[in-house]
Every structure is written in structure tokens, then in C-alpha cells.
Design a protein around this motif. Sequence first.
Motif, PDB file in Angstrom:
ATOM      1  N   THR A  83       0.828  -1.208   0.000  1.00 54.51           N
ATOM      2  CA  THR A  83       0.000   0.000   0.000  1.00 54.51           C
ATOM      3  C   THR A  83       0.862   1.256   0.000  1.00 54.51           C
ATOM      4  N   LYS A  84       1.871   1.272   0.879  1.00 50.30           N
ATOM      5  CA  LYS A  84       2.730   2.452   0.965  1.00 50.30           C
ATOM      6  C   LYS A  84       3.536   2.645  -0.323  1.00 50.30           C
ATOM      7  N   ALA A  85       4.055   1.538  -0.869  1.00 53.84           N
ATOM      8  CA  ALA A  85       4.834   1.652  -2.107  1.00 53.84           C
ATOM      9  C   ALA A  85       3.945   2.088  -3.270  1.00 53.84           C
ATOM     10  N   GLY A  86       2.747   1.496  -3.374  1.00 52.57           N
ATOM     11  CA  GLY A  86       1.839   1.838  -4.470  1.00 52.57           C
ATOM     12  C   GLY A  86       1.376   3.277  -4.405  1.00 52.57           C
ATOM     13  N   ASN A 102      -4.518   9.182  -2.814  1.00 48.89           N
ATOM     14  CA  ASN A 102      -3.318   8.420  -2.455  1.00 48.89           C
ATOM     15  C   ASN A 102      -2.616   9.016  -1.237  1.00 48.89           C
ATOM     16  N   PHE A 103      -2.607  10.336  -1.160  1.00 47.13           N
ATOM     17  CA  PHE A 103      -1.983  10.997  -0.013  1.00 47.13           C
ATOM     18  C   PHE A 103      -2.733  10.651   1.286  1.00 47.13           C
ATOM     19  N   CYS A 104      -4.068  10.637   1.214  1.00 47.84           N
ATOM     20  CA  CYS A 104      -4.870  10.269   2.387  1.00 47.84           C
ATOM     21  C   CYS A 104      -4.615   8.828   2.814  1.00 47.84           C
ATOM     22  N   PHE A 105      -4.515   7.926   1.826  1.00 43.46           N
ATOM     23  CA  PHE A 105      -4.202   6.533   2.146  1.00 43.46           C
ATOM     24  C   PHE A 105      -2.848   6.423   2.831  1.00 43.46           C
ATOM     25  N   LEU A 106      -1.901   7.227   2.389  1.00 40.95           N
ATOM     26  CA  LEU A 106      -0.535   7.133   2.893  1.00 40.95           C
ATOM     27  C   LEU A 106      -0.435   7.601   4.343  1.00 40.95           C
ATOM     28  N   ILE A 107      -1.185   8.635   4.722  1.00 40.08           N
ATOM     29  CA  ILE A 107      -1.071   9.180   6.084  1.00 40.08           C
ATOM     30  C   ILE A 107      -2.199   8.703   7.001  1.00 40.08           C
TER      31      ILE A 107
END
Length: 730
Positions: free
Chosen positions: A589-592, A633-638
Motif C-alpha cells: 500500500t505504501k509503495a503503491g 493516495n496521499f490520504c491513504f498514505l497518512i
Amino acid sequence: MNNFSFYQDQMGTFTTALIKIGDVTGAIVKLPQQNQHQTALNFGFASSGEVKILQETNVEMDIVLKIAVPGKAEKTNDTYIGVLLFPGMPKFRSKRHFWNNKVLGIEMGANVSQTIDIHYSNVEMSNASASCMSWDGKVDNETWTPDRCQTNHTNGKITCRCSHHAFFAVVIVSRFLTIMSNLSHYINIMNDASTAAITIGNVTGVIAKLQTNSNMNFGFESSGNAKVLGDNHNKVYDFGREIHLPKEAIDMAQKNNESYVRVLLFPGLNWNHSNIFKNEVLGIEMGTNIVNLSNTIDIQYKDATMNQLKATCMSWNGQTMKGSSPEWTTSGCKTIQTGYKVQCKCSHLTFFSIFTSSLLSNDQNKPEKTLIFPAPDHPLNLEQAANVMKNLSSILDLMGNASTAAIKLGNITGVISRLPQQNQTNMDFGFHSSGDLMILNKNSDVGTCIKQAVHFPKEASELAVKRNGSFAGVLLFPEIEKLNKTSFFFNNEMLGIEMGANISNLSETINIHFSNVNTTEFNATCISWDGKSKEGSKEKWITDGCLTNEANGSITCHCSHLTFFAILMSSNENGKISSSDLKTLTQITKAGCGMSMFFLGVALFMHFLIRKNKASQAVKILMNLFIALFVLNFCFLINESIADLKVMAACVAMAAVLHYSMLATFTWFFMQALHLYFNLYKIPTDMKHYMWKICITGWVIPSVVVVGLLASNKYNYIEVSDDNGTSVAM
């Protein structure tokens, strides 16, 4: 004891005097200077400490002394005999204690004694040995010795015959304490064996070498033979007694340089405690200071007679005595009773036993009458159970003048109680693990043998009477089928509650208490069914109107209405994934998300900063889609980092932005597809404010949905758990 000459001076012309100094009691007697044909002085002490000077020794008192006196005392100014009884004396030595914690002191003002006989009554000797011992009173050398005293045991009495005056006591040594302390001899002859069975008379047990990084389990067969069961404590063994030692206790013992565990079962003990289950005691020793365990030592008793008894787990520290018997306590042990099984969960190592009492205590009563109906041919389904509850009012005529009646319909049990027309009160009913029904009083303890308890508040009774209800009925329906593949009812049981009127929206809730609920692998939720609602072909169970309160292995449902109730057990394994999968998915998830943000950022950079020509409508729509995807994607990352803050406002804001960006992505995908459709079919797009209309549709519509959900408080956080107990919040 050295002040008796002072007491003699205070006596004046009196020849006898009683002494009381706090709890210490005694007497002093002046000896005659001339021959008065007195051959002995007799003293007696009652259990309360009261002292008497006796004419004869054949009286019933706790302690009776006979001190021989010669025909004529030596000529001296201090011719007296003084006796004091000191209660509450501390333990004599490790694993030994004074009888009734009492010490007797005898002082003489002249060398007048030939023989002292001390008779002790009511000495319980079935589980111990006793010796008469004395101490010369020298503070610098407090050594108790059996020398110069003879010990004679006869029918619960001990006679000490001594040839000197000093301090005297009967020292009690518990039989099983002696056996436990001498087990080191067996350890020395085990050689390289890791386990050894022990048989000492009728005492049986096992000695086992402590295992590193592992639990240990033992079991006793009905014959008394002990077995080492291995590490799988959850497996069902056919043993009457099972012991589970957690790894924490073993590690604690090994830190204290202990290498072996000793487990012994002492049967047939005969104490004043007639309520010790089967008169047996279980002793577990693994060195010292095995206390305050977070993972408890589990001792399980299985016996068919437990169904009719209330059990309490007790322990004894091997030191504190009450008379000649151990002083048992419930401290550090929790009792869980289910049918014929009793489980003791204790946080320390010592001696354990089960104390039993009658099923009905002073605060528990049976209904006045029992009504027995023919058993159904097969287990009732929910619809049939609803019909039974509807017809409860017809039972009132069968009760006669009784105000309460137990109901038995095969394995369906319950109670019905008439409601008083005035002065309504709270009502409490309980189901024992044996199936018997009890009427509980206000302060009844439902923690040990009551598996379900129902509390009717006064408000419910008042409302029922106001709406022409005349009774309160509770039925327990067993063998209820599973709700679905992953959910079932606790114990496959359902409770039906009826009061002959529609009762709902109570301010004081009806409380249904369920004991001994194991939620280790399940999520437990209180649910209800109104007796008629369906969802397709299945009955519709809901959580509305009921709050679930879980504490100390029990669950209480606080419900504001009357209907059918149950605890829904849902497997929580569905929400768990393997720890390796969780770690891998997190990394993917983080890499994607990182890669997507990088390339989206490059595209946006090129569009806004490097672009030289005016962008077309298709490019503008694509850039809006890129912005929505970048935010998503930014929301998923944080997401995880925000959830770990445990700040509810931040979590809700994160969930709202995440949801908004996802909906915006969908709408902009739709806008892109719609614009492509217009171009393919040559539909004009040069209408006025075309892009403004596209932008409003793409960005505003998702916000309407998000604002609505925010207003409804629908955003929260969840945790994804793996099989190692690790969880990820989002």
C-alpha cells in the motif's frame, strides 16, 4: 513473667489472685509455709482465656494444669506459683505453629515443683503431628526443645508432663506441609528423569522438571494417579482435576533458581471445615514468592455432584492457622462455576481447595409451585417459542393461590410470577447452571453458580399493571439453531420475557446477566427479536434498544423493552489476517501510493509549470482527475499515522477527506468518460460555461454526500488485527 514477686506483694493477705494484662490472663497462688496436706495446685483456662483455680482436674476446659507441690515448701519469702497464658503468638517456625497460637508461662518463687502436667483439650490431630515443647525464657537464645517434656496423645487430647518450670506450648506440624517440604529427597533420586509419579500412603502427585518457554499441565484421574498432560490446556481430558501452570509462573520460579514443580493431592483430610469438597487439598510448590501473576494458574474440578452445590475457590498460605486448622481465604482466587465444572483462576502458588455450600443460600428461594408440561417432540424453532410466550397468561389459572411458579416444558425452564396491583417492586430471577430456577433477593451474588439472571425494574411492573398486565414470565429456550455460518447464540440459548402488555422505552432498563461468557475468539453482542419481524425467511434480530456491557467474563444486556433476548457470538477470525500478510499488504500500500503520487505529481508539474500551449478541455478534465487521485493516495498514505494519534476529531476529518477524494475520483472518471462520449459522437461542447458545469459536477456532488454523513456522525475508525494480536488502525 519476672514480675510475679511484685504481684505477690500486691496480694496482701490474700493467698490467690487472678491476673489480666490486656489479652494475657493468669493466676498467682501463695504456697503455705507449713504442711497443710496440699499435694498439687490446679489451674484451668477456657477458650476465651478465662482462668480458674480448680479443686480437681477432670473438668472440661481448653487447658488444665496440675502442678505437684511437696508437703512443705522451702523456707523463702517468695513461695508462690504464677501461671500466665499468652494468646496470639506468632508462628513458631516455618511450617510449624503453636496450638491455637497460645503459649503458657509458669513461674515459681521457690524450687517446689516435682512434676507439671498440662492437659490440652480439643486438639485436632488427624492431619498433623504435635509435640510438647518448652523454652527457658532466655531472650538471647529462644530455642524451643522437646527435652524434659513427655507428649501423650489420647482421643483429641494432649498431655504434656514436664519436670521444670518455663514456657510451654504444643507445637503443631501439618502432615501435608511435612510431606511437601520433604519432597527434595525424591528429587535427588530422580537422576535424569524429567517427571516422577509420587505415592505416599493415599497422597498422590507428580514431580516434574520445569520447562523453558512453555506452559505446563497436569491431571489427576479418579483413582488419584497424576499425569503430565502436555502444553495443550484447551484440549478436553477425562480427568477429575486439571492444573494449568502458565509460562509466567515457570519463568518466575526459574529466576528464583527453582528447577522442579511439585503437585500433590491430599485426600481424606479431616478438619473442622466440613464443607471442603471431598475433604481434599491440592498442594502446588515451585519455590517461593510465586505471587501476583497476570496469567493465572488454572485449576479445574470436574464432578457430577457439583451441579447441586455452590462452589468457592479457597487457598491457604501454609502458615496462618485458626486453632489447629488452616485459615482459608478467597483472596487471589476467582471462581467460575459451569454445571459440574468449577474453575479456580489463582494468581499465586500455595494450597488450594473447594469450599461448597447448599445450592440455595439465604438470599435465594425457589418458586412456590412447579408446573410440569409434556416435553415437545423436537426442539422448538423461534416461531414456536413465540407462540409459547404468547400463551403464558393461560398458566395463571393453574397456579392456584401461589404467587410464583416454576415452569418445566421438557428442557425448557422458566418462571411466572403474579404482579401485585399495588406497591410494585423490583423483581429478580436466576437460572442455576443445573437448570433450577431461583428467585433472587436484592443483594444476591450471581457471579458463581447463576448462569443467567433477569432484573425487572419497578417501572416495568408499574407500566405492565397500568396496561392490564398481570404477570411477569421468563422462559429459557435451549437448542436454538445457529443464525448463520459465522454467528451463533451463546450456549445456543434464548431468553423470552413477557408481562402481558407492550413494554418499551423504559428509563430503567431490564437487565439480563449472562455469566462465564468466553469472548476470546468471538465478538459478543446483545440482540433482541420482537417475536414476529422477519428479514426474508429468517427472523430479524436487532441490536436496537439494548446496550452490551462486558466485564469480568460476564455480559449484561441493558434493554429498554420486553421481547426475546440472546447474546450473538460472532467469530472475530474473519477480521484477522496473518501477520505476514498484514505486513506485506501494508508495504505494498505504501509503495503503491508513493509511486502513484510521484507520477501524478510529475504530470501536474508538467501541466502547470512547463506547459506552453493552452490546455484543451480533455486535458483540463484529466488534470482534475489527477488532483483527485493525488489527494486520495496521499490520504491513504497518512491514514494510519492520523488514526494512531487517537484523536477522534482528526480521525473523523481524515475519514471525511478520504471519502471525499474517493468520490471525487469516481465523479471525475465519469466526467472524463462523458467528455469522450461527446467527442466520439461529435456532440458540441462549446456551450457556454461548459467547463464550469463539469467542475461543479465533479467537485460539489461528492461534498454533498460527505457533509450529510458528517452531520449523521457516521465516520469512525476501525482496527484490522492479525493472528498475533497486532492491529492497524485506520
